[in-house]
Write a protein that holds these residues in place. Structure first.
Motif, short mmCIF file in Angstrom:
data_model
loop_
_atom_site.label_atom_id
_atom_site.label_comp_id
_atom_site.label_asym_id
_atom_site.label_seq_id
_atom_site.Cartn_x
_atom_site.Cartn_y
_atom_site.Cartn_z
N ASN A 36 0.82 -1.21 0.00
CA ASN A 36 0.00 0.00 0.00
C ASN A 36 0.86 1.26 0.00
OD1 ASN A 36 -2.68 1.35 0.31
ND2 ASN A 36 -1.78 2.00 2.24
N THR A 37 1.93 1.26 0.80
CA THR A 37 2.80 2.44 0.83
C THR A 37 3.51 2.63 -0.50
OG1 THR A 37 4.65 1.21 1.83
CG2 THR A 37 3.15 2.36 3.34
N TRP A 38 3.86 1.51 -1.15
CA TRP A 38 4.49 1.63 -2.48
C TRP A 38 3.49 2.19 -3.49
CZ3 TRP A 38 8.60 2.66 -4.82
CH2 TRP A 38 8.70 2.50 -6.21
N ASN A 48 1.20 4.26 -2.90
CA ASN A 48 1.10 5.69 -2.64
C ASN A 48 2.29 6.45 -3.25
OD1 ASN A 48 -1.31 5.41 -1.27
ND2 ASN A 48 -0.34 5.31 0.75
N SER A 52 1.52 6.57 -6.93
CA SER A 52 0.42 7.49 -7.16
C SER A 52 0.89 8.94 -7.11
CB SER A 52 -0.67 7.26 -6.10
OG SER A 52 -1.72 8.19 -6.25
N SER A 53 1.79 9.25 -6.19
CA SER A 53 2.31 10.61 -6.08
C SER A 53 3.12 10.98 -7.32
CB SER A 53 3.17 10.75 -4.82
OG SER A 53 2.40 10.54 -3.67
N ARG A 64 0.78 11.59 -10.16
CA ARG A 64 0.17 12.91 -10.07
C ARG A 64 1.09 13.95 -10.70
NH1 ARG A 64 -3.46 16.31 -11.04
NH2 ARG A 64 -3.43 18.19 -9.76
N THR A 79 2.77 18.58 -4.93
CA THR A 79 3.00 17.18 -5.34
C THR A 79 4.41 16.73 -4.99
OG1 THR A 79 1.40 17.43 -7.13
CG2 THR A 79 2.95 15.60 -7.29
N ARG A 135 4.45 15.87 -1.43
CA ARG A 135 3.77 14.60 -1.21
C ARG A 135 4.66 13.42 -1.60
NH1 ARG A 135 0.86 12.36 2.11
NH2 ARG A 135 -0.31 14.31 2.18
N GLU A 148 5.65 10.38 0.91
CA GLU A 148 5.30 8.99 0.61
C GLU A 148 6.55 8.11 0.49
OE1 GLU A 148 2.49 7.92 1.07
OE2 GLU A 148 1.22 9.68 0.89
N ARG A 194 7.54 7.32 4.03
CA ARG A 194 6.64 6.34 4.61
C ARG A 194 6.93 4.94 4.07
NH1 ARG A 194 0.93 9.76 4.40
NH2 ARG A 194 1.36 11.04 6.24
N TYR A 195 7.21 4.88 2.79
CA TYR A 195 7.55 3.59 2.19
C TYR A 195 8.81 3.02 2.85
CZ TYR A 195 9.65 0.24 -0.98
OH TYR A 195 10.25 -0.87 -1.49
#
Length: 200
Positions: free
Chosen positions: A37-39, A41, A44-45, A48, A139, A142, A146, A149-150
């Protein structure tokens, strides 16, 4: 009370081993899913950011004198970056290095674009362009959050699969350590988009 014989003790130990193995497996699956899930994200960032680039380039292209070579470099870097995806089940150093390298090329291209467009006051004053650059700044922040967090999730997961007795279960059940996200040299410096418009 009857004494427990050697076979009984062996059966108890095996039972405890199996129970702990089930507990370890279930908790590690949870960590693995959290890591995936963290990957997601992180990707996804970056996506974006890649989604913003066509609008940034299209706005800049309206100014005929703007350096086409710079815009072309950004477009090509974006195209390459969007073609590289890393499956959460295959977070190896090689795969993450390829992903990081592609994203660093985008950062480099954006950096050149932002440095160049300073010479075009009409573009800099364009309200649409201002908003795009502000969104790019948000972005980039972010992306950094992320990635951190990963890497935190990787650290927790790797401890789980490398420590004894977890390493024994990991080798039996096929849990491999995950790779940390390590940006290319210089990639930690995101395009400077925070101070382009003064207080705006």
């Amino acid at each position: 009370m009857k004494k427990i014989g050697g076979l009984g003790i062996g059966a108890i130990l095996i039972g405890l081993f199996v129970v702990y193995g089930i507990y370890w497996y279930n908790s590690t699956v949870g960590m693995s899913e959290g890591l995936a899930n963290t990957w997601a994200n992180v990707e996804s960032s970056y996506q974006r950011r890649n989604d913003l680039i066509p609008n940034i380039v299209a706005t800049a292209q309206k100014y005929a004198e703007f350096e086409q070579e710079t815009l072309t470099a950004v477009i090509e870097a974006r195209s390459n970056a969007t073609s590289i995806n890393v499956d959460a089940s295959d977070l190896t150093e090689e795969n993450l290095a390829a992903f990081s390298k592609a994203q660093s090329s985008v950062s480099s291209g954006l950096g050149r674009l932002l440095a160049t467009y300073e010479n075009y006051p009409n573009l800099k004053a364009n309200e649409n362009f201002k908003e795009l650059i502000n969104e790019l700044s948000r972005t980039e922040n972010r992306i950094n959050v992320e990635r951190n967090r990963y890497n935190d999730a990787v650290g927790t997961y790797n401890v789980k699969v490398k420590r004894v007795p977890g390493v024994l279960f990991a080798s039996i059940l096929g849990f491999e350590p995950a790779a940390f996200y390590q940006a290319d040299e210089g990639a930690e410096v995101a395009p400077d988009v925070k101070n382009l418009f003064g207080s705006n």
